[in-house]
Motif scaffolding. Structure first.
Motif, PDB file in Angstrom:
ATOM      1  N   ALA A  38       2.159  -1.041 -27.065  1.00  0.00           N
ATOM      2  CA  ALA A  38       1.020  -0.239 -27.732  1.00  0.00           C
ATOM      3  C   ALA A  38       1.618   1.858 -28.069  1.00  0.00           C
ATOM      4  O   ALA A  38       1.061   1.550 -29.245  1.00  0.00           O
ATOM      5  CB  ALA A  38      -0.666  -0.604 -27.020  1.00  0.00           C
ATOM      6  N   ILE A  39       1.698   1.770 -27.036  1.00  0.00           N
ATOM      7  CA  ILE A  39       1.822   2.845 -26.864  1.00  0.00           C
ATOM      8  C   ILE A  39       2.798   3.602 -27.618  1.00  0.00           C
ATOM      9  O   ILE A  39       3.087   4.552 -28.258  1.00  0.00           O
ATOM     10  CB  ILE A  39       1.412   3.758 -25.314  1.00  0.00           C
ATOM     11  N   ARG A  40       4.652   2.765 -27.801  1.00  0.00           N
ATOM     12  CA  ARG A  40       5.189   2.922 -28.177  1.00  0.00           C
ATOM     13  C   ARG A  40       5.308   3.111 -29.744  1.00  0.00           C
ATOM     14  O   ARG A  40       5.669   3.160 -31.045  1.00  0.00           O
ATOM     15  CB  ARG A  40       6.330   2.387 -28.096  1.00  0.00           C
ATOM     16  N   LEU A  41       4.162   1.901 -30.445  1.00  0.00           N
ATOM     17  CA  LEU A  41       3.636   1.922 -31.655  1.00  0.00           C
ATOM     18  C   LEU A  41       3.000   3.273 -32.320  1.00  0.00           C
ATOM     19  O   LEU A  41       3.982   3.732 -33.279  1.00  0.00           O
ATOM     20  CB  LEU A  41       2.692   0.648 -31.993  1.00  0.00           C
ATOM     21  N   LEU A  42       2.602   3.718 -31.137  1.00  0.00           N
ATOM     22  CA  LEU A  42       1.936   5.378 -31.809  1.00  0.00           C
ATOM     23  C   LEU A  42       2.716   6.197 -32.165  1.00  0.00           C
ATOM     24  O   LEU A  42       2.824   7.300 -32.875  1.00  0.00           O
ATOM     25  CB  LEU A  42       0.667   5.715 -31.039  1.00  0.00           C
ATOM     26  N   THR A  43       3.572   6.215 -30.817  1.00  0.00           N
ATOM     27  CA  THR A  43       4.561   7.158 -30.717  1.00  0.00           C
ATOM     28  C   THR A  43       5.533   7.089 -31.851  1.00  0.00           C
ATOM     29  O   THR A  43       5.888   7.553 -32.417  1.00  0.00           O
ATOM     30  CB  THR A  43       6.105   7.511 -29.585  1.00  0.00           C
ATOM     31  N   ALA A  44       5.444   5.786 -32.174  1.00  0.00           N
ATOM     32  CA  ALA A  44       6.526   5.650 -33.546  1.00  0.00           C
ATOM     33  C   ALA A  44       5.942   6.318 -34.911  1.00  0.00           C
ATOM     34  O   ALA A  44       6.570   6.886 -35.484  1.00  0.00           O
ATOM     35  CB  ALA A  44       7.378   4.022 -33.384  1.00  0.00           C
ATOM     36  N   ALA A  45       5.532   5.606 -34.944  1.00  0.00           N
ATOM     37  CA  ALA A  45       3.383   6.763 -36.361  1.00  0.00           C
ATOM     38  C   ALA A  45       3.663   7.924 -35.773  1.00  0.00           C
ATOM     39  O   ALA A  45       3.943   8.585 -37.047  1.00  0.00           O
ATOM     40  CB  ALA A  45       2.156   5.675 -35.697  1.00  0.00           C
ATOM     41  N   MET A  46       4.109   7.999 -34.841  1.00  0.00           N
ATOM     42  CA  MET A  46       4.198   9.745 -34.863  1.00  0.00           C
ATOM     43  C   MET A  46       5.186  10.787 -35.060  1.00  0.00           C
ATOM     44  O   MET A  46       5.174  11.501 -36.065  1.00  0.00           O
ATOM     45  CB  MET A  46       3.222  10.352 -33.322  1.00  0.00           C
ATOM     46  N   ARG A  71       8.178  17.122 -41.727  1.00  0.00           N
ATOM     47  CA  ARG A  71       9.056  18.186 -40.920  1.00  0.00           C
ATOM     48  C   ARG A  71       7.705  19.112 -40.488  1.00  0.00           C
ATOM     49  O   ARG A  71       7.645  20.329 -40.793  1.00  0.00           O
ATOM     50  CB  ARG A  71       9.654  18.765 -42.380  1.00  0.00           C
ATOM     51  N   VAL A  72       6.561  18.525 -39.958  1.00  0.00           N
ATOM     52  CA  VAL A  72       5.746  19.069 -39.543  1.00  0.00           C
ATOM     53  C   VAL A  72       5.395  19.182 -37.899  1.00  0.00           C
ATOM     54  O   VAL A  72       6.059  18.206 -37.402  1.00  0.00           O
ATOM     55  CB  VAL A  72       4.053  19.006 -40.022  1.00  0.00           C
ATOM     56  N   GLU A  73       5.127  19.645 -37.307  1.00  0.00           N
ATOM     57  CA  GLU A  73       4.671  19.731 -35.331  1.00  0.00           C
ATOM     58  C   GLU A  73       3.451  19.184 -35.608  1.00  0.00           C
ATOM     59  O   GLU A  73       2.078  19.621 -36.062  1.00  0.00           O
ATOM     60  CB  GLU A  73       4.934  21.025 -34.619  1.00  0.00           C
ATOM     61  N   LEU A  74       2.802  17.875 -35.501  1.00  0.00           N
ATOM     62  CA  LEU A  74       1.815  16.930 -35.057  1.00  0.00           C
ATOM     63  C   LEU A  74       0.534  18.255 -34.645  1.00  0.00           C
ATOM     64  O   LEU A  74       0.735  18.556 -32.678  1.00  0.00           O
ATOM     65  CB  LEU A  74       2.247  15.654 -34.106  1.00  0.00           C
ATOM     66  N   THR A  75      -0.328  18.184 -34.546  1.00  0.00           N
ATOM     67  CA  THR A  75      -1.614  18.857 -33.645  1.00  0.00           C
ATOM     68  C   THR A  75      -2.415  17.465 -33.124  1.00  0.00           C
ATOM     69  O   THR A  75      -2.294  16.972 -33.371  1.00  0.00           O
ATOM     70  CB  THR A  75      -2.227  19.889 -34.563  1.00  0.00           C
ATOM     71  N   ASP A  76      -3.113  18.256 -32.899  1.00  0.00           N
ATOM     72  CA  ASP A  76      -4.434  16.992 -31.939  1.00  0.00           C
ATOM     73  C   ASP A  76      -4.836  16.313 -33.673  1.00  0.00           C
ATOM     74  O   ASP A  76      -5.584  14.550 -33.477  1.00  0.00           O
ATOM     75  CB  ASP A  76      -5.494  17.013 -31.102  1.00  0.00           C
ATOM     76  N   GLU A  77      -5.182  16.689 -34.808  1.00  0.00           N
ATOM     77  CA  GLU A  77      -6.132  16.848 -35.660  1.00  0.00           C
ATOM     78  C   GLU A  77      -4.891  15.459 -36.268  1.00  0.00           C
ATOM     79  O   GLU A  77      -5.705  14.704 -36.863  1.00  0.00           O
ATOM     80  CB  GLU A  77      -6.553  17.460 -36.356  1.00  0.00           C
ATOM     81  N   HIS A  78      -3.835  16.311 -36.322  1.00  0.00           N
ATOM     82  CA  HIS A  78      -2.653  14.812 -37.267  1.00  0.00           C
ATOM     83  C   HIS A  78      -2.745  13.463 -35.791  1.00  0.00           C
ATOM     84  O   HIS A  78      -2.617  12.922 -37.370  1.00  0.00           O
ATOM     85  CB  HIS A  78      -1.529  15.703 -37.105  1.00  0.00           C
ATOM     86  N   ILE A  79      -2.704  14.127 -34.976  1.00  0.00           N
ATOM     87  CA  ILE A  79      -2.298  12.553 -33.641  1.00  0.00           C
ATOM     88  C   ILE A  79      -3.977  11.652 -34.258  1.00  0.00           C
ATOM     89  O   ILE A  79      -3.639  10.328 -34.637  1.00  0.00           O
ATOM     90  CB  ILE A  79      -2.350  13.049 -32.778  1.00  0.00           C
ATOM     91  N   VAL A  80      -4.938  12.306 -34.153  1.00  0.00           N
ATOM     92  CA  VAL A  80      -6.222  11.701 -34.616  1.00  0.00           C
ATOM     93  C   VAL A  80      -5.706  10.929 -35.572  1.00  0.00           C
ATOM     94  O   VAL A  80      -6.846   9.686 -35.966  1.00  0.00           O
ATOM     95  CB  VAL A  80      -7.915  12.463 -34.243  1.00  0.00           C
ATOM     96  N   ALA A  81      -5.043  11.559 -36.991  1.00  0.00           N
ATOM     97  CA  ALA A  81      -5.551  11.103 -38.048  1.00  0.00           C
ATOM     98  C   ALA A  81      -4.782   9.367 -38.055  1.00  0.00           C
ATOM     99  O   ALA A  81      -5.290   8.447 -38.723  1.00  0.00           O
ATOM    100  CB  ALA A  81      -5.012  11.689 -39.205  1.00  0.00           C
ATOM    101  N   ILE A 131      -4.084   7.863 -35.531  1.00  0.00           N
ATOM    102  CA  ILE A 131      -4.976   6.747 -34.675  1.00  0.00           C
ATOM    103  C   ILE A 131      -6.084   5.871 -35.085  1.00  0.00           C
ATOM    104  O   ILE A 131      -5.642   4.445 -35.037  1.00  0.00           O
ATOM    105  CB  ILE A 131      -5.068   7.174 -33.164  1.00  0.00           C
ATOM    106  N   ASP A 132      -6.582   7.017 -35.568  1.00  0.00           N
ATOM    107  CA  ASP A 132      -7.928   6.081 -36.794  1.00  0.00           C
ATOM    108  C   ASP A 132      -7.066   5.249 -37.888  1.00  0.00           C
ATOM    109  O   ASP A 132      -7.552   4.230 -38.335  1.00  0.00           O
ATOM    110  CB  ASP A 132      -8.528   7.587 -37.730  1.00  0.00           C
ATOM    111  N   LYS A 133      -5.722   5.116 -38.918  1.00  0.00           N
ATOM    112  CA  LYS A 133      -5.566   4.742 -39.545  1.00  0.00           C
ATOM    113  C   LYS A 133      -4.998   3.505 -38.701  1.00  0.00           C
ATOM    114  O   LYS A 133      -4.779   2.802 -39.103  1.00  0.00           O
ATOM    115  CB  LYS A 133      -4.185   5.971 -40.628  1.00  0.00           C
ATOM    116  N   MET A 134      -4.430   3.221 -37.837  1.00  0.00           N
ATOM    117  CA  MET A 134      -3.379   2.649 -37.072  1.00  0.00           C
ATOM    118  C   MET A 134      -4.848   1.336 -36.255  1.00  0.00           C
ATOM    119  O   MET A 134      -4.811   0.572 -36.388  1.00  0.00           O
ATOM    120  CB  MET A 134      -3.485   3.110 -35.985  1.00  0.00           C
ATOM    121  N   LEU A 135      -5.857   2.542 -36.047  1.00  0.00           N
ATOM    122  CA  LEU A 135      -7.357   1.596 -36.113  1.00  0.00           C
ATOM    123  C   LEU A 135      -7.780   0.133 -36.902  1.00  0.00           C
ATOM    124  O   LEU A 135      -8.604  -0.253 -36.680  1.00  0.00           O
ATOM    125  CB  LEU A 135      -8.738   2.601 -35.446  1.00  0.00           C
TER     126      LEU A 135
END
Length: 148
Positions: free
Chosen positions: A25-33, A41-51, A53-57
């Motif tokens: 499950a965590i690898r799926l998330l890291t792959a999406a990130m 071509r961006v460095e992900l912020t916490d807001e990007h990561i929450v978005a 995760i929200d999509k994956m949920l």
């Protein structure tokens, strides 16, 4: 600690514990990130990561509904487990009362008078509530408030 670092640490811990289901499950998330980082071509912020995760949920909720309708409880259970892993990285969810207060505040801020103002209203609410509230519920509440 950033959310990205926390996810990386949890992945290492799952490897050490030999917890294959959690690791998957965590690898799926890291792959999406990583995909988002490469594509945009961006460095992900916490807001990007929450978005992300929200999509994956949301995808998991849709899959669970389809699997249960098809009688595949084993697949539905796997999706539910992935949801619990992903949910741990989400910010604390707002209560229904807090969501309603945000909606009422946004209606006053925008000066929304009817259903035609829903787009403007959701445009104000989405950045405030993304990741902290189910936007489907927020949308339904907005419709009710604007209709009444």
């Amino acid at each position: 600690m950033s959310l990205k670092q926390r996810i990386q640490d949890d992945m290492k811990n799952a490897m050490r514990e030999k917890n294959a289901q959690r690791l998957s499950a965590i690898r799926l998330l890291t792959a999406a990130m990583k995909q988002k980082e490469v594509d945009e071509r961006v460095e992900l912020t916490d807001e990007h990561i929450v978005a992300i995760i929200d999509k994956m949920l949301k995808q998991r909720r849709d899959s669970i509904t389809q699997y249960e309708a098809a009688g595949r409880q084993d697949l539905a259970d796997n999706e539910k487990f992935e949801m619990t892993v992903l949910q741990a990285y989400m910010p604390t969810q707002l209560s229904d009362v807090e969501i309603e207060a945000e909606v009422v505040s946004a209606i006053a801020q925008v000066g929304a008078a009817g259903p035609q103002d829903m787009g403007k209203l959701m445009g104000v609410l989405k950045p405030k509530l993304a990741g902290r509230a189910d936007m489907t519920k927020v949308s339904q509440l907005v419709k009710v408030k604007l209709a009444g």
